[in-house]
Structure formats: C-alpha cells, structure tokens
Design an enzyme around this catalytic site. Structure first.
Site, PDB file in Angstrom:
ATOM      1  N   CYS A   1       0.829  -1.205   0.000  1.00  0.00           N
ATOM      2  CA  CYS A   1       0.000   0.000   0.000  1.00  0.00           C
ATOM      3  C   CYS A   1       0.864   1.256   0.000  1.00  0.00           C
ATOM      4  CB  CYS A   1      -0.929  -0.010   1.212  1.00  0.00           C
ATOM      5  SG  CYS A   1      -1.914   1.488   1.304  1.00  0.00           S
TER       6      CYS A   1
ATOM      7  N   CYS B   1      -0.536   4.129   2.059  1.00  0.00           N
ATOM      8  CA  CYS B   1      -0.383   4.030   3.512  1.00  0.00           C
ATOM      9  C   CYS B   1       1.068   4.262   3.913  1.00  0.00           C
ATOM     10  CB  CYS B   1      -0.781   2.648   4.022  1.00  0.00           C
ATOM     11  SG  CYS B   1      -2.172   1.908   3.212  1.00  0.00           S
ATOM     12  N   ASP B   2       2.010   3.723   3.150  1.00  0.00           N
ATOM     13  CA  ASP B   2       3.386   3.638   3.639  1.00  0.00           C
ATOM     14  C   ASP B   2       4.393   4.490   2.881  1.00  0.00           C
ATOM     15  OD1 ASP B   2       2.496   1.783   5.483  1.00  0.00           O
ATOM     16  OD2 ASP B   2       2.785   0.107   4.116  1.00  0.00           O
TER      17      ASP B   2
END
Ligand code: NAP
Length: 323
Positions: free
Chosen positions: A140, A143-144
């Site tokens: 992701c 997200c990261d």
C-alpha cells in the site's frame, strides 16, 4: 413477547462498505428497507488506500479515495442506513431468515443479503517478503509511501495499480524501479505513458523477484531475468507489491457458489446461487474493478434485492388458491 435469544432482524444486510456496499445502502435506504451495513474492519474498501480518483464522474478536479468513501457513506446515513463497524465471521444461508455472525457484536438475521466485501491485495508469497512485511515491504503505497522519503524503491507489477502506486511513490522516493514479469505492460495506455515518461521511474521487464534481501529492514532485492536466467541484485530500501487482488470471499465459501478463481458466481448480473443473496462490486467483478462500476453494481444489487423482497411479500400475502 419478543424472543430475546433471536438476533436482531433486518430486511437487508449489506456486507462491505466500499462503493458497492455504500451505493447499495443508499438505494435500499431510499426504498425504506432500513439497511444495516456491516462495514468490515477496516471499513471503506480499497478506496481507503487510493489517493487521487480522477475517473469518478462528478469530480472534474478528482477526489481523494477516503473522501469519496466518506461522502457516499454520509449519503447513505442521510436516508437511514445503520452502520456496524464489525466483520461478518460466518453466515448461514440455508435457513430463512438468513443468519450472519459478527466478530464481536453477536449476530444478525436478514431477509436478504448483499455481498460487497470486495477484494484484497495479493502478495508474492516469498518467505523473505513475508518476513519483511511492515519493515520495508508493503502493498500500500498510499499508507506507507511517506516512510520512504529520500529512499530508492522497487515495485512489482505491470497493471494500473502498479503504475498508480509507482507515480505516487515518486512524491517521496528518489527512484522507483518497476519490476514486471513480462515485456509488455498490462496497464492502460494513459497510466503506462505517465509512468514511462516519469524521470524518477525506471523499468526492468521480464524480471521477477526471487528474494527480498535484508535482516531487519529491506536492503535490496535479488532479481532474475526470466528470458536470460541471469540473476542480479538491486539495492533498494523498500519494496512495494502491486500485483492485483483476491476476492474477500472466504467467509462465503460453501454458502454461495464461487467461481474457480474465488469470485462469487452470479447470474442475471447480481443474483448469487442462493435466492435472496445478491453480490455487488469486486467480490464478483474481476473484469471492470472500478469504483464507478462497483457503485453501479451496488445500485443494481439494491434494486434486485428490493424487487425480490417485494415478490416474497406479495407471495406471502396471496390468499390460498380456491378450487
Ligand atoms: P491487474 O490489472 O490484474 O495487474 C496485475 C499485474 O501484476 C499484472 O501486470 C500481472 O502480470 C502482475 N502480477 C500478477 N501476479 C504476479 C506475480 N505473482 N508476480 C509478479 N507479477 C504478478 O491488477 P491491477 O493493476 O491491480 O488492476 C486491477 C483493475 O483495477 C484493472 O482493471 C485496472 O485497470 C483497475 N485500476 C485502475 C486504476 C485507475 O484507472 N486509476 C488504478 C488501479 C487499478 P501479467 O501482466 O504478466 O499478468
């Protein structure tokens, strides 16, 4: 007296809260069916890990995935949808009303059910990849990506997700190398062109990851060229996997018919093998897989559920036939 041992009853339970489930909620709520959405944990589906959504009609400037989810959710709430932040852990579709067990909040009974649990990111399934998940290996970028400011990254995949994630990662990374197992991309031309033209993105075609290197964090990837058989090490500090999705259907296995690839089998668009159970979005659609098509399928499943419930009600009201 109400039977206290019986779970709460709903006309329609919608499992999943991505664009398919939420659109089904808007339609069933507006049909006064008081839908209950069991949203999943985390709720919201794949849009929650998507940045710019540029192709959802009505947003000429684009919209962030989580904001789009929130807006559709508010629209569903406005018409009386109830949300339960929990997971469905098991179902019984062999009895009427249907029964759905929830992770921590008991169970629900439902006259009809709409399955809209979507799909989850796929992994390469290498032991070294699993070991370093969360320590430099991620599926992701949204997200990261932030954690990889100033780093060199590799990303596996050749579809639209891979191009989108690689482009997003260029906001943080100094370089992103896309590793694709074939020599031609699966991605749409517009997405592929954007990635191909980007100065921070390079490609290695016909290439697979054999091992993720590093003990505590990612230090590189060992690659193999599938044509020449040659191995090489690419030093990177992060590896992103963007190779597609698997449908989230484990909990329905054995209760509705699934395709060999695990997607829910449907007929007449949204009908599953169980009468009264409908499917919407990526849980059965592996062809279009768009937020807007998922929303469209959510609308169709809701209308199908509404009509089916109406038919059941009229059949129940009909006086017995006289001779
Ligand atoms: P996809 O189109 O199925 O592409 C998956 C890619 O990963 C393919 O290139 C595939 O290689 C590769 N792959 C699969 N398994 C692999 C493995 N074990 N090892 C190495 N490579 C592997 O999936 P997607 O990119 O997630 O896209 C899914 C759908 O969503 C598509 O319809 C896409 O258009 C849509 N989407 C649209 C947007 C957008 O428009 N903004 C963004 C994201 C997704 P092969 O090509 O060799 O099979």
């Amino acid at each position: 007296m109400p039977d206290e041992s019986r779970p709460r009853h709903a006309r329609v339970v919608i499992v999943g809260s991505g664009p398919a489930g939420l659109t089904a909620a808007i339609y069933t709520a507006r049909a006064n069916l008081k839908p209950v959405v069991v949203g999943g944990v985390p709720a919201g589906g794949q849009l929650m890990i998507t940045t710019d959504v540029e192709n959802f009609p009505g947003f000429p400037e684009g919209i962030q995935g989580p904001e789009l989810v929130e807006r559709i959710r508010q629209q569903a709430v406005r018409f009386g949808t109830e949300f339960i932040d929990d997971q469905v852990t098991s179902v019984d579709f062999s009895r009427r009303p249907f029964r759905l067990k929830l992770g921590s909040r008991g169970a629900l009974e439902a006259d009809s059910v709409i399955l809209a649990t979507g799909a989850n990111a796929r992994w390469l399934d290498l032991p070294s990849e699993q070991k370093l998940r969360g320590h430099g290996v991620s599926a992701c970028a949204t997200c990261d990506g932030f954690f990889f400011r100033g780093k060199e990254l590799a990303l596996v995949g050749g579809g639209d997700s891979a191009m989108e994630e690689a482009l997003f990662l260029t906001r943080f990374a100094t370089r992103v190398t896309i590793l694709h197992r074939r020599s031609t991309l699966r991605a749409s031309k517009i997405m592929a062109d954007r990635a191909l033209k980007h100065p921070k993105i390079s490609f290695r075609f016909d290439t697979v990851v054999e091992e993720v290197l590093g003990d505590q964090t990612v230090e590189g990837v060992r690659l193999r060229n599938v044509r020449s058989g040659e191995s090489a090490v690419l030093p990177v500090q992060g590896l992103f996997i963007a190779i597609g999705y698997d449908p989230a259907t484990d909990v329905f296995r054995g209760h509705v018919e699934l395709e060999p690839n695990g997607y829910v089998k449907t007929h007449q668009v949204t009908r599953t093998s169980v009468e009264g159970v409908f499917a919407a979005g990526d849980v059965y659609d592996h062809r279009y897989r768009q937020a807007v098509s998922a929303a469209g399928f959510g609308c169709m499943a809701a209308i199908d559920a509404e009509r089916w419930l109406e038919e059941q009600d009229s059949a129940a009201e009909k006086p017995p036939a006289t001779r």
